[in-house]
Design a protein around this motif. Structure first.
Motif, mmCIF file in Angstrom:
data_model
loop_
_atom_site.group_PDB
_atom_site.id
_atom_site.type_symbol
_atom_site.label_atom_id
_atom_site.label_comp_id
_atom_site.label_asym_id
_atom_site.label_seq_id
_atom_site.Cartn_x
_atom_site.Cartn_y
_atom_site.Cartn_z
ATOM 1 N N ILE B 262 0.881 -1.175 0.000
ATOM 2 C CA ILE B 262 0.000 0.000 0.000
ATOM 3 C C ILE B 262 0.914 1.219 0.000
ATOM 4 O O ILE B 262 1.858 1.277 0.780
ATOM 5 C CB ILE B 262 -0.887 0.033 1.265
ATOM 6 C CG1 ILE B 262 -1.776 -1.204 1.328
ATOM 7 C CG2 ILE B 262 -1.734 1.271 1.288
ATOM 8 C CD1 ILE B 262 -2.682 -1.207 2.539
ATOM 9 N N THR B 263 0.644 2.166 -0.849
ATOM 10 C CA THR B 263 1.479 3.365 -0.873
ATOM 11 C C THR B 263 0.832 4.441 -0.026
ATOM 12 O O THR B 263 -0.289 4.864 -0.287
ATOM 13 C CB THR B 263 1.627 3.884 -2.309
ATOM 14 O OG1 THR B 263 2.011 2.796 -3.135
ATOM 15 C CG2 THR B 263 2.674 4.972 -2.378
ATOM 16 N N ILE B 264 1.553 4.822 0.991
ATOM 17 C CA ILE B 264 1.028 5.880 1.856
ATOM 18 C C ILE B 264 1.975 7.056 1.719
ATOM 19 O O ILE B 264 3.125 6.994 2.147
ATOM 20 C CB ILE B 264 0.958 5.398 3.312
ATOM 21 C CG1 ILE B 264 -0.013 4.217 3.390
ATOM 22 C CG2 ILE B 264 0.483 6.521 4.205
ATOM 23 C CD1 ILE B 264 -0.208 3.689 4.776
ATOM 24 N N ASP B 265 1.448 8.107 1.120
ATOM 25 C CA ASP B 265 2.254 9.297 0.908
ATOM 26 C C ASP B 265 3.596 8.949 0.285
ATOM 27 O O ASP B 265 4.660 9.232 0.826
ATOM 28 C CB ASP B 265 2.462 10.043 2.228
ATOM 29 C CG ASP B 265 3.219 11.322 2.005
ATOM 30 O OD1 ASP B 265 4.041 11.672 2.871
ATOM 31 O OD2 ASP B 265 3.026 11.949 0.946
ATOM 32 N N GLN B 266 3.543 8.278 -0.852
ATOM 33 C CA GLN B 266 4.733 7.977 -1.625
ATOM 34 C C GLN B 266 5.681 7.008 -0.935
ATOM 35 O O GLN B 266 6.742 6.701 -1.453
ATOM 36 C CB GLN B 266 5.523 9.258 -1.967
ATOM 37 C CG GLN B 266 4.640 10.376 -2.436
ATOM 38 C CD GLN B 266 5.230 11.088 -3.598
ATOM 39 O OE1 GLN B 266 6.418 11.379 -3.594
ATOM 40 N NE2 GLN B 266 4.420 11.354 -4.613
ATOM 41 N N GLN B 267 5.273 6.494 0.226
ATOM 42 C CA GLN B 267 6.105 5.478 0.843
ATOM 43 C C GLN B 267 5.427 4.136 0.641
ATOM 44 O O GLN B 267 4.245 3.977 0.961
ATOM 45 C CB GLN B 267 6.277 5.758 2.338
ATOM 46 C CG GLN B 267 7.106 4.720 3.055
ATOM 47 C CD GLN B 267 7.108 4.955 4.556
ATOM 48 O OE1 GLN B 267 6.241 5.628 5.069
ATOM 49 N NE2 GLN B 267 8.081 4.393 5.244
ATOM 50 N N VAL B 268 6.178 3.212 0.099
ATOM 51 C CA VAL B 268 5.583 1.908 -0.135
ATOM 52 C C VAL B 268 5.612 1.129 1.175
ATOM 53 O O VAL B 268 6.662 0.918 1.770
ATOM 54 C CB VAL B 268 6.367 1.136 -1.216
ATOM 55 C CG1 VAL B 268 5.828 -0.277 -1.323
ATOM 56 C CG2 VAL B 268 6.251 1.858 -2.537
ATOM 57 N N CYS B 269 4.441 0.711 1.613
ATOM 58 C CA CYS B 269 4.361 -0.015 2.875
ATOM 59 C C CYS B 269 3.846 -1.416 2.623
ATOM 60 O O CYS B 269 3.014 -1.637 1.747
ATOM 61 C CB CYS B 269 3.409 0.689 3.846
ATOM 62 S SG CYS B 269 3.895 2.372 4.190
ATOM 63 N N LEU B 270 4.339 -2.339 3.430
ATOM 64 C CA LEU B 270 3.889 -3.712 3.299
ATOM 65 C C LEU B 270 2.843 -4.017 4.364
ATOM 66 O O LEU B 270 2.971 -3.579 5.508
ATOM 67 C CB LEU B 270 5.073 -4.666 3.475
ATOM 68 C CG LEU B 270 6.202 -4.526 2.458
ATOM 69 C CD1 LEU B 270 7.337 -5.447 2.842
ATOM 70 C CD2 LEU B 270 5.703 -4.866 1.062
ATOM 71 N N VAL B 271 1.879 -4.794 3.967
ATOM 72 C CA VAL B 271 0.888 -5.224 4.956
ATOM 73 C C VAL B 271 1.508 -6.354 5.772
ATOM 74 O O VAL B 271 1.893 -7.383 5.229
ATOM 75 C CB VAL B 271 -0.387 -5.732 4.253
ATOM 76 C CG1 VAL B 271 -1.384 -6.250 5.272
ATOM 77 C CG2 VAL B 271 -0.998 -4.646 3.399
ATOM 78 N N ILE B 272 1.614 -6.152 7.074
ATOM 79 C CA ILE B 272 2.204 -7.213 7.898
ATOM 80 C C ILE B 272 1.179 -7.862 8.814
ATOM 81 O O ILE B 272 1.461 -8.843 9.489
ATOM 82 C CB ILE B 272 3.361 -6.688 8.780
ATOM 83 C CG1 ILE B 272 2.859 -5.532 9.656
ATOM 84 C CG2 ILE B 272 4.532 -6.289 7.923
ATOM 85 C CD1 ILE B 272 3.769 -5.287 10.832
ATOM 86 N N GLY B 273 -0.010 -7.314 8.861
ATOM 87 C CA GLY B 273 -0.979 -7.927 9.756
ATOM 88 C C GLY B 273 -2.392 -7.475 9.441
ATOM 89 O O GLY B 273 -2.595 -6.428 8.824
ATOM 90 N N VAL B 274 -3.352 -8.283 9.838
ATOM 91 C CA VAL B 274 -4.762 -7.937 9.685
ATOM 92 C C VAL B 274 -5.406 -8.072 11.059
ATOM 93 O O VAL B 274 -5.239 -9.085 11.725
ATOM 94 C CB VAL B 274 -5.463 -8.892 8.690
ATOM 95 C CG1 VAL B 274 -6.946 -8.570 8.624
ATOM 96 C CG2 VAL B 274 -4.822 -8.808 7.327
ATOM 97 N N LEU B 275 -6.150 -7.058 11.457
ATOM 98 C CA LEU B 275 -6.784 -7.100 12.772
ATOM 99 C C LEU B 275 -7.939 -8.091 12.781
ATOM 100 O O LEU B 275 -8.493 -8.403 11.735
ATOM 101 C CB LEU B 275 -7.309 -5.708 13.152
ATOM 102 C CG LEU B 275 -6.240 -4.649 13.396
ATOM 103 C CD1 LEU B 275 -6.903 -3.309 13.641
ATOM 104 C CD2 LEU B 275 -5.368 -5.031 14.579
ATOM 105 N N ALA B 276 -8.294 -8.536 13.971
ATOM 106 C CA ALA B 276 -9.403 -9.470 14.124
ATOM 107 C C ALA B 276 -10.711 -8.796 13.734
ATOM 108 O O ALA B 276 -10.800 -7.579 13.690
ATOM 109 C CB ALA B 276 -9.477 -9.944 15.568
#
Lengths: 105, 885
Positions: B262-276
């Motif tokens: 997911i790109t957040i403000d031009q920073q590419v971020c990886l999804v590391i978790g999903v909440l319950a």
């Protein structure tokens, strides 16, 4: 004479301490031993027997009676023996106490 | 005393315990083998009898005499059998089963009564559960974090100001360094930057939270992991944890979401978790996307970012101790204006449950409790009536040797059957209706799956049902224990001859019902009126067709004031080209901003300084916002010109009756400077609930860093998809500028009134149900009274009364009882609604129209409820009655 309330259980336990017996035999025994002074409605020992069996003081087994009929024989258990011992002790104490009062009067 | 079994049986304690367990086991065994035991017992007793008979014959009696004598000396065999059964101890269980079947049968025969009382109870229990679930949840719900009582939001408050929870970024470090002994601190900062998935900007934003938040709240994601200590270091913060809903909506709920970008403000971020799935997050810490918080406090821009701080107190530390330490915390590097700004503020600790709560929920809860009481009163009345109808049957039971306890047991078992049936039906009702109700109240946020069901609700229904049983059982019990047994048999008819006491008690219940209903209805009426007034409040501008777009640059993003203004102008041009857009303005969160304005010190005529709120706006603002100019003109926006527009209220405060246009006024914005008043605008409210205040409008170029809002004026209300269009347009101008929200003013107003709307909807529903229950209750009582007085009516008709007389007689009773109930209810309401004052908008707790309307409607309902039975009384067939005698 009518039985004092609550003493029937104790008497039944005492009779059974002499060995296993069936219901009507116990009733007879009580009558004989008390020399007919105590008049017990014979049927009334059965609720007492069932109650005590329920509590674990006696246990029952079907067997053959003297005239070759099937009958339920009751026998004292260890707990029943302990119960009989403690009830007799209490009974003696109470009678002594009452006797003391009556004697003094 | 002698012969007291208990006295004999004094053995050692242990053997008592052993005997007890033996008894329990024996009872169970006996119950399971009861038919065999029964047969054996009968055989044994019979045998004894035969033995006695044989003995008597042996002694010479005739067979019949022998048998008779044996029976006499044995004793009554039926009674002995009964005593033997008692001795077994399972009798109570078998008896209970028999009682249950009997109760079920007798209830199914009186199906009218059964249906009515079940309907009443189910309505009462399920509606109360729904109310508890929806509003009580907010109040009673315990947070799913370990030791939630240690969790607080850190806020600040000065003497007259509101409580503020939004802090400058450098506060976190200061608290962590200086107050570490008393608490652990974490912070949240909204990250209103663009969230882009596969090139498409998404209508949500990320929430930056301290890495320790997951551990502090004990949050365990359903997939992947939460944040760990290293994640909030600059450079390693390219990780996000997403909510379950976001995962389902944007990643299809597929398990290979971990590692997706997911790109957040031009920073590419990886999804590391999903909440319950139903993971609850504290009020300020919520969001669809969580990112680690990297704070780089800038003393020049204090609120870049502004943060919310949550604290977990160390074990054993009280709030008093913590507050004392927090008050002594010193913040270094504060600019001068900030030192003054923060000088008088004291830190406060607020329970994290308080945020987002609304007082109107207490009203809903109270209404729910009242409704339940009405249902219970109804049920008790119905039971008493039924008891009276069964007098004959119960008296017969007494006559054949039943004890009071046995008869009572029958009634209690019936109560249990009814309560259990009501419980089960209520559970089913709530299970299916809860999602529908939630959907209706909260909108499409809620799915219709009937899966919103926790143990808490189940427990609540069961508890209510148990309470129902207890309450419904008390009245008949008391009645029974005090009643004269034989009178039931002596009476001529099945239901005549009840004591006046009983009839008065039933009337009392009706009166109470009416009183409860009145209070509930009055509370509802007041809230409804208040909500209506709220909806029609005069804002000072037309909210139709106005859209607010909140934007924000990412924290730390450097864009000089000139460049910023240029960018905004560029965006303004782009936005004006969108279909339907008539005017575009940019400002610092102006127009219905809920008093989130900048307070500046203004020099008054008498030389004192007064804090006046104001907005920084551009020249288009007057057009876009639809402000009405009363005098002069709007701001020209020319750079360097110190112009200001004031509103009417400020004009009258500062200048009295004189014409302010052209006058100079000193405002302390960045230093005390003289501003020229170029115009006077009409008064505008800053929120639906606040009063009109003195206000000023200053040119935006003065504080470009604070500008964060675009106001769009459209031809009509925005269509679907307009918000995505706006986002794409702005994204096209600047990929760094994050769009926080695109919301029409109308929508914003609706949202600000959500609590009132919810309360009103729920209360209206409750009021309808309460009225229905009251009508049912009154109908049953009046109907029964009519039935029991049929003979009397017959006699009256025979001596010349006409239909009208009878109807009037019957209705008089019902209306009188209701009338008294109304009086009581009104008195109670006057006392209780005082507490609602803070919830009511421009409505007095004693609003005569509401009270009158409620009284009228209840009397009308009572009239309807008594009229039907009254008609039945009028149609009494005298001849049939006489024949029946």
């Amino acid at each position: 004479m009518e039985l004092l309330p609550g003493t029937l259980d104790m008497l039944v336990l005492r009779v059974l301490s002499g060995g296993p017996m069936h219901g009507w035999g116990i009733a007879q025994r009580i009558q004989i031993l008390s020399k007919d002074i105590l008049q017990v409605e014979e049927g009334s020992i059965y609720p007492a027997l069932y109650r005590m069996e329920h509590k674990g003081w006696i246990k029952a087994e079907w067997g053959q009676s003297e005239n070759n009929r099937r009958a339920k024989f009751y026998e004292l258990t260890k707990d029943g023996q302990k119960q009989l011992a403690s009830e007799s002790k209490d009974w003696i104490r109470i009678c002594a106490a009452i006797g003391a009062i009556m004697g003094k009067a | 005393m002698c012969g007291d079994r208990r006295h004999y049986g004094q053995s050692i304690g242990a053997s008592h315990v052993k005997a007890f367990w033996h008894t329990v086991g024996s009872q169970l065994r006996s119950f399971l083998m009861r038919s065999r035991i029964e047969a054996e017992m009968v055989a044994e007793l019979r045998q004894h009898l035969e033995e006695l008979t044989r003995r008597n014959i042996a002694e010479g009696m005739a067979p019949d005499d022998a048998r008779f004598a044996a029976q006499r000396s044995f004793g009554g065999i039926a009674q002995i059998e009964e005593r033997c059964r008692d001795a077994h101890g399972f009798v109570w269980l078998a008896q209970l089963l028999k009682d249950f079947t009997f109760a079920a049968r007798s209830l199914s025969r009186a199906w009218g009564y059964t249906l009515t009382i079940l309907f009443t109870l189910v309505l009462g229990i399920s509606v109360t559960t729904l109310v508890y679930d929806i509003s009580g949840w907010m109040i009673f719900h315990s947070l799913p974090y370990p030791h939630p009582e240690q969790l607080f939001f850190v806020g600040a408050k000065d003497k007259q100001g509101p409580e503020l929870y939004y802090h400058p970024a450098l506060f976190l470090e200061a608290y962590r360094e200086q107050a570490a002994d008393v608490a652990q601190f974490v912070a949240e900062a909204s990250n209103p930057t663009n969230v882009v998935i596969n090139g498409e900007p998404i209508a949500t934003f990320a929430s930056n939270v301290s890495a320790e938040t997951f551990d502090m709240l004990g949050i365990k994601p359903s997939l992947g992991r939460g944040f760990m200590n290293g994640d909030d270091r600059d450079g390693s913060d390219g990780v996000v944890v997403i909510s379950d809903r976001f995962w389902k909506e944007h990643f299809g709920g597929s398990p290979d979401v971990l590692g997706k970008k997911i790109t957040i403000d031009q920073q590419v971020c990886l999804v590391i978790g999903v909440l319950a799935k139903n993971q609850e997050l504290p009020f300020y810490f919520g969001g669809d996307i969580l990112k680690p918080l990297v704070l780089k406090p800038d003393p020049k821009d204090l609120f870049a970012p502004g943060i919310f701080i949550m604290a977990r107190l160390r074990p054993g530390v009280t709030t008093g101790q913590a507050l004392a330490v927090l008050a002594k915390v010193k913040f270094a590097k504060l600019p001068m204006w900030a030192v003054t700004y923060f000088k008088d503020r004291r830190p406060i600790l607020s329970d994290i449950r308080n945020a987002g709560r609304h007082d109107s929920f207490w009203v809903i809860l109270a209404a729910g409790a009242f409704l339940c009481s009405i249902a219970w009163l109804n049920a008790i009345n119905l039971m008493l009536i039924r008891l009276l109808k069964r007098r004959r049957e119960l008296s017969i039971r007494f006559a054949v040797g039943g004890s009071r306890w046995q008869v009572l047991r029958v009634l209690l078992v019936e109560c249990v059957v009814l309560s259990s049936a009501a419980c089960i039906i209520s559970i089913t009702t709530v299970y299916w209706s809860l999602p529908i109700v939630m959907r209706a109240l909260y909108g499409d946020d809620y799915s219709l799956e009937a899966g919103f069901w926790t143990w808490g609700e189940l427990k609540f229904v069961v508890e209510l049902s148990a309470l129902t049983w207890a309450l419904t059982a008390i009245a008949p019990t008391v009645r029974l224990l005090r009643s004269d047994v034989s009178s039931g048999l002596r009476d001529g008819g099945p239901t005549t001859g009840e004591s006046r006491h009983a009839s008065r008690f039933r009337t009392l219940l009706v009166v109470l019902q009416a009183a409860f209903a009145v209070v509930l209805l009055i509370g509802t009426g007041l809230m409804v009126r208040s909500f209506q007034r709220l909806q029609h409040v005069e804002l000072g501008f037309n909210p139709v067709g106005k859209v607010k777009v909140r934007v924000q640059f990412p924290n730390g993003y450097e864009l000089g004031p000139e460049a910023k203004l240029q960018l905004y102008e560029h965006i303004r041009m782009d936005l004006s080209k969108l279909p339907g857009v008539r005017a575009v303005s940019y400002a610092e969160d102006a127009l219905l901003n809920d008093r989130n304005s900048y307070d500046a010190n203004m020099l008054m005529a008498d030389g004192t300084l007064k804090r006046v709120p104001g907005d920084f706006v551009d020249p288009e603002f007057q057009q876009a916002g639809g402000l009405v100019m009363k005098r002069g003109r709007w701001l020209s926006g020319k750079s360097g010109l110190l112009e200001v527009v004031i509103n009417e209220r400020l004009a009258s405060i500062r200048f009295g009756n004189a014409d302010p246009v052209g006058q100079s006024v000193i405002i302390d914005l960045s230093g005390k400077k003289p501003y020229t008043v170029v115009g006077v605008a009409g008064d505008v409210r800053s929120s639906v609930r606040s009063a009109m205040e003195a206000w000023f409008y200053a040119p935006a170029w003065q504080r470009p860093t604070l500008i964060n809002t675009f106001i769009l004026r459209l031809d009509g209300d925005p269509e679907k998809g307009f918000s995505a269009l706006v986002r794409r347009t702005i994204y096209g101008s600047s990929t760094r500028l994050g769009v926080c929200s695109v919301q029409s003013i109308g929508e914003q107003i609706d949202v600000s009134m959500w609590a009132e709307r919810l309360a009103c909807t729920m209360l209206k529903g409750l009021a309808v149900v309460a009225l229905l229950l009251t009508v049912i209750g009154l109908y049953s009582v009046v109907s029964f009274t009519v039935d029991s007085r049929m003979t009397e009516f017959g006699v009256r008709v025979a001596v010349g009364a006409n239909d009208g007389d009878l109807i009037r007689m019957v209705m008089h009773r019902g209306l009188a009882a209701t009338g008294i109930g109304i009086l009581i209810g009104v008195t109670v309401a006057v006392g209780m609604t005082r507490f609602m004052r803070s919830l009511l908008f421009e409505t007095e707790p004693f609003d005569p129209i509401v009270y009158l309307a409620v009284a009228m409607s209840l009397l009308l309902a009572a009239a309807c409820a008594s009229w039907l039975p009254a008609r039945r009384a009028a149609r009494v067939d005298v001849v049939k009655l006489l024949r029946a005698e």
